[in-house]
Scaffold this active site. Structure first.
Site, PDB file in Angstrom:
ATOM      1  N   ASP A 108      -6.260   6.263  -0.885  1.00 53.88           N
ATOM      2  CA  ASP A 108      -6.430   6.885   0.437  1.00 53.88           C
ATOM      3  C   ASP A 108      -7.633   7.810   0.496  1.00 53.88           C
ATOM      4  O   ASP A 108      -7.967   8.315   1.574  1.00 53.88           O
ATOM      5  CB  ASP A 108      -5.184   7.711   0.799  1.00 53.88           C
ATOM      6  CG  ASP A 108      -3.962   6.846   1.058  1.00 53.88           C
ATOM      7  OD1 ASP A 108      -4.134   5.658   1.390  1.00 53.88           O
ATOM      8  OD2 ASP A 108      -2.837   7.360   0.907  1.00 53.88           O
ATOM      9  N   ARG A 156      -5.649  -6.828   2.325  1.00 58.07           N
ATOM     10  CA  ARG A 156      -4.579  -7.809   2.149  1.00 58.07           C
ATOM     11  C   ARG A 156      -4.636  -8.883   3.229  1.00 58.07           C
ATOM     12  O   ARG A 156      -4.428 -10.065   2.956  1.00 58.07           O
ATOM     13  CB  ARG A 156      -3.217  -7.115   2.151  1.00 58.07           C
ATOM     14  CG  ARG A 156      -2.969  -6.260   0.911  1.00 58.07           C
ATOM     15  CD  ARG A 156      -1.571  -5.676   0.912  1.00 58.07           C
ATOM     16  NE  ARG A 156      -1.346  -4.817  -0.245  1.00 58.07           N
ATOM     17  CZ  ARG A 156      -0.908  -3.565  -0.187  1.00 58.07           C
ATOM     18  NH1 ARG A 156      -0.635  -3.021   0.993  1.00 58.07           N
ATOM     19  NH2 ARG A 156      -0.735  -2.866  -1.282  1.00 58.07           N
TER      20      ARG A 156
END
Length: 329
Positions: A108, A156
């Site tokens: 993050d 993803r």
């Protein structure tokens, strides 16, 4: 918004007076987001520090801070500002002196930190792989044609489309528990989550299968917990030193340099993974177009002391190969 959690054990919560690195009576204030996973990471950090210094929970205060990324649930984070959405409020609190450290998921973290703040410690890295979860198939490759897969990660999404262009990929926000609830409700046929997060939550049993990194390169920093602090707080730096994991730091130096060179954030599908064996670091990096149709990959190997240079060089190569318009949708 901040909430505070303090320990309630009966033994003395103060550091040993002989610990020169930590002032007697000082409480370490640990900043964290309020999700179950973020709290698990903060508690792991506290537990490691307790063991390293022989302290009780009363020597620590966990301060929960809600971030912009926690509030935005109606649209992709890539449209709202990217990685800093999960760190900004924690960093502001640290600069204001309201907390001493912030515990983050390394994936993050922006590659550029605010002036005065540094990443001063990394915990030993968990499993870096992605986990496939589905009641309908054992692997992503086994899903029926036209199946719906939910993911909030552009990396993803692009890699799913690359492997299975026939699959519909939809945006899928929410914490781990909510995503699993939506899967059980039939909103999607499958989802992908970080194996590390599920393991830290004690939820490895929900994993249908683990995807090897040869098929799915993880996000930069995936599986690694990092600790951010004020650069001039030498007492905190010394206090964290016993729990710092040098191998993880070296691997993340390569990965974050790679990401920095690509100017990567939540807006771009990028994967990168460094591994260290002895004094030799190996690195793989990947960039993908958002639709998964185009991809460029590269590898590097060299001395651990050159980790950042290896990552930077790999990023520069892929930036040249992709061209300036590569990440435009």
């Amino acid at each position: 918004m901040q909430t505070k959690q303090s320990g309630h054990t009966q033994q003395s919560g103060q550091p040993d007076a002989g610990n020169e690195a930590w002032p007697a009576g000082r409480i370490l204030r640990i900043g964290t987001r309020g999700s179950a996973l973020a709290l698990a990471q903060a508690h792991e950090t506290r537990a490691r520090l307790m063991a390293a210094h022989g302290l009780s929970e009363e020597a620590f205060e966990i301060v929960v801070i809600k971030t912009s990324g926690d509030r935005i649930l109606d649209r992709p984070l890539s449209e709202a500002g990217g990685k800093g959405l999960f760190t900004k409020e924690l960093e502001n609190a640290m600069l204001a002196g309201e907390i001493d450290i912030a515990v983050h998921s390394s994936k993050d973290m922006p590659t550029v930190l605010p002036d005065g703040l540094e990443l001063v410690a990394f915990l030993p890295r968990e499993d870096v792989r992605d986990a496939f979860i589905s009641p309908k198939a054992a692997r992503l490759q086994d899903l029926p044609q036209g199946a719906v897969v939910g993911s909030s990660s552009l990396r993803r999404q692009a890699m799913i489309k690359r492997l299975r262009p026939d699959i519909e990929v939809v945006m899928y926000r929410g914490n781990v528990q909510r995503r699993l609830e939506k899967l059980a409700e039939g909103v999607v046929d499958a989802t992908l989550l970080a194996n590390a997060g599920l393991r830290r939550l004690g939820m490895a049993h929900v994993i249908t299968s683990v995807i090897e990194t040869s098929e799915f390169l993880p996000a930069v920093g995936q599986g690694a917990i990092c600790i951010e602090a004020r650069g001039d707080d030498q007492a905190v730096r010394a206090f964290l030193a016993p729990i710092h994991h040098r191998e993880t730091e070296i691997c993340l130096a390569a990965e974050r340099a790679f990401l920095f060179e690509l100017d990567g954030s939540c807006r771009t599908p990028i994967g990168g993974l460094a591994r260290l064996e002895g004094d030799t670091l190996s690195f793989r990096g990947l960039i993908l177009s958002p639709d998964g149709r185009e991809a460029h990959e590269t590898e590097r190997e060299g001395p651990a002391a050159q980790a950042a240079a290896l990552g930077q060089d790999a990023g520069a190569e892929l930036k040249r190969r992709g061209g300036p318009d590569f990440f435009k949708v």
